[in-house]
Design an enzyme around this catalytic site. Structure first.
Site, PDB file in Angstrom:
ATOM      1  N   GLY A 164       0.877  -1.362   0.036  1.00 27.43           N
ATOM      2  CA  GLY A 164      -0.059  -0.158   0.013  1.00 27.43           C
ATOM      3  C   GLY A 164       0.889   1.106   0.110  1.00 27.43           C
TER       4      GLY A 164
ATOM      5  N   ALA B 254      -2.626  -6.775  -3.780  1.00 30.77           N
ATOM      6  CA  ALA B 254      -1.904  -7.142  -2.489  1.00 30.77           C
ATOM      7  C   ALA B 254      -2.656  -8.313  -1.868  1.00 30.77           C
ATOM      8  CB  ALA B 254      -1.756  -5.937  -1.764  1.00 30.77           C
TER       9      ALA B 254
ATOM     10  N   TYR C 152     -16.895   4.977  13.231  1.00 22.55           N
ATOM     11  CA  TYR C 152     -15.526   4.952  13.076  1.00 22.55           C
ATOM     12  C   TYR C 152     -15.120   3.870  14.063  1.00 22.55           C
ATOM     13  CZ  TYR C 152     -10.955   4.612  11.003  1.00 22.55           C
ATOM     14  OH  TYR C 152      -9.885   3.899  10.329  1.00 22.55           O
TER      15      TYR C 152
END
Ligand code: NAD
Length: 396
Positions: free
Chosen positions: A47, A111, A234
């Site tokens: 990433g 990935a 979140y």
């Protein structure tokens, strides 16, 4: 080709090669002005093309003179379409690393797949021997499981209860209420599969099995906690559950690696404008309010300042690394200072469309958002003809 920003919803579909290059150069020059880090020498960043992953790669290379391999999911230019920002960033990074005599390689692909893991391991073995730091900084909306083929999608939702709070359309400045329905059990499961720790562990297991990491290797993945205002969507929501899973993975990996002197950590980072965070409701308005308070207090940091501090003041210091009661590194310490949070909460109560530019740094938010794609960067002539086709030197 004359490249201008084009937005669709909250995303920008074009990127400017010269602007991206300049942004990368600015990050590199920041690191070069700081004292050197006595850090890693051969680094894998999964990433690596934007946000925290790119900044980690820059600190490793230009702060600690490390050779790096970056794995990322970006596309080159095709026809009238520009390349993605991560592509241009990586091209600029590789060119700068080569100039300094540092080895750097790029692997572009998924990935989450076995194919990309195997390809990366082969490259480590031929070019670097072993890596001593693995940074896991993938942020993705979906994942195809490498063994079962199941396709998982992540959602950003609260758990159990409907959540309503203020949000901003950062393109228009309109402040409105966002109401988000709670996630289903299956959405929660899928979000954990995408953003939790399973893939990170697959990487470390594969690297260990192939003898491609040093005995005392360090691995780090990134998380976010943030204030009460965003907790329901979140920290206490689907993404927070995935981050809990990531922490559990860190503990498992730490046990696995520490037998030979290695270590695994989560670093809790500051809320910053990145392609991923701009997609989360409420968060861009919070970031705009936060930026104003932190800039006024002189404590504002971007990805590069955060990652430099992570390397130089946490991961690579003499003695014990300071961690919280969950064994997490807290590089969000300046964001979470009580006086900053109290000021943001006070502003939050008053925020509306009329006062958003006055009470928050929404202007700064928008500038940074377009900056992610190489736009609004100083001293760049956006009327000039530029070639969107840019090669990445060591693309494998
Ligand atoms: P970002 O969107 O800027 O970067 C994500 C990276 O992942 C890019 O390099 C992209 O190419 C890569 N990627 C995505 N899918 C991929 C795939 N299938 N295969 C290979 N590469 C893939 O995101 P970011 O904000 O820098 O987030 C990185 C990490 O930091 C995440 O774990 C995020 O939760 C965490 N974090 C972000 C913030 C924030 O405010 N932005 C705060 C704290 C922690």
């Amino acid at each position: 080709m004359i490249i201008q920003p084009k937005t669709r919803g909250f995303i920008c579909t074009t990127a400017h090669p010269v602007g991206c290059e300049k942004q990368v150069e600015t990050q590199i020059s920041y690191v070069k002005q700081q004292p050197a880090v006595n850090g890693p020498k051969n680094v894998l960043v999964v990433g690596a093309s934007t946000g925290y992953g790119l900044a980690s790669r820059i600190v490793a290379a230009f702060g600690s003179r490390a050779n790096t391999i970056g794995v990322y999911f970006d596309k080159g230019a095709e026809g009238v379409r520009t390349a993605s920002a991560g592509w241009y960033n990586s091209a600029a990074f590789e060119a700068a690393a080569a100039k300094e005599g540092l080895k750097s390689f790029s692997i572009v692909g998924d990935a989450f797949s076995d194919e990309i893991k195997n390809k990366t391991i082969d490259l480590i073995k031929t070019e670097l021997g072993k890596v001593d730091l693995i940074v896991y900084s993938v942020a993705s909306p979906r994942r195809v499981h490498p063994k079962t083929g199941e396709v998982f999608s992540s959602v950003i939702k609260p758990l159990h209860e409907v959540y309503t709070n203020k949000t901003v359309n950062f393109h228009t400045g309109e402040v409105s209420e966002a109401t988000i329905e709670p996630a289903t059990e299956d959405e929660l499961r899928q979000t954990i599969a995408v953003m939790g720790g399973e893939d990170w562990k697959m990487w470390i297991d594969a690297l260990q099995e192939a003898d491609a990491i040093t005995e005392d290797a360090t691995t780090v993945a990134y998380s976010y906690i943030g204030p009460e205002i965003t907790h329901a969507v979140y920290h206490d929501g689907t993404i927070g559950a995935a981050k809990n899973d990531l922490q559990q993975t860190a503990d498992v990996l730490h046990e696995q690696l520490k037998q030979n002197g290695g270590r695994a950590f989560i670093s809790v980072n500051k809320a910053l404008v990145t392609q991923s965070s701009s997609a989360i409701p409420v968060v861009p308005l919070y970031i705009s309010a936060l930026y104003k308070e932190m800039k006024e207090a002189g404590t504002h940091e971007g990805c590069i300042e955060q990652m430099y501090r992570l390397f130089s003041e946490r991961l690579y210091i003499e003695g014990e690394i300071p961690v919280d009661d969950k064994r997490q590194i807290r590089i969000d310490d300046l964001e979470m200072r009580p006086e900053i949070q109290a000021a943001v909460s006070k502003v939050w109560e008053q925020l509306n469309t009329e006062n958003v530019y006055e009470l928050t740094d929404l202007e700064g938010y928008r500038k940074e958002f377009f900056g992610l794609f190489g736009f609004n960067v100083e001293d760049i002539d956006y009327e000039a003809d530029v070639d969107p086709n840019v090669n990445i030197t060591n693309l494998k």
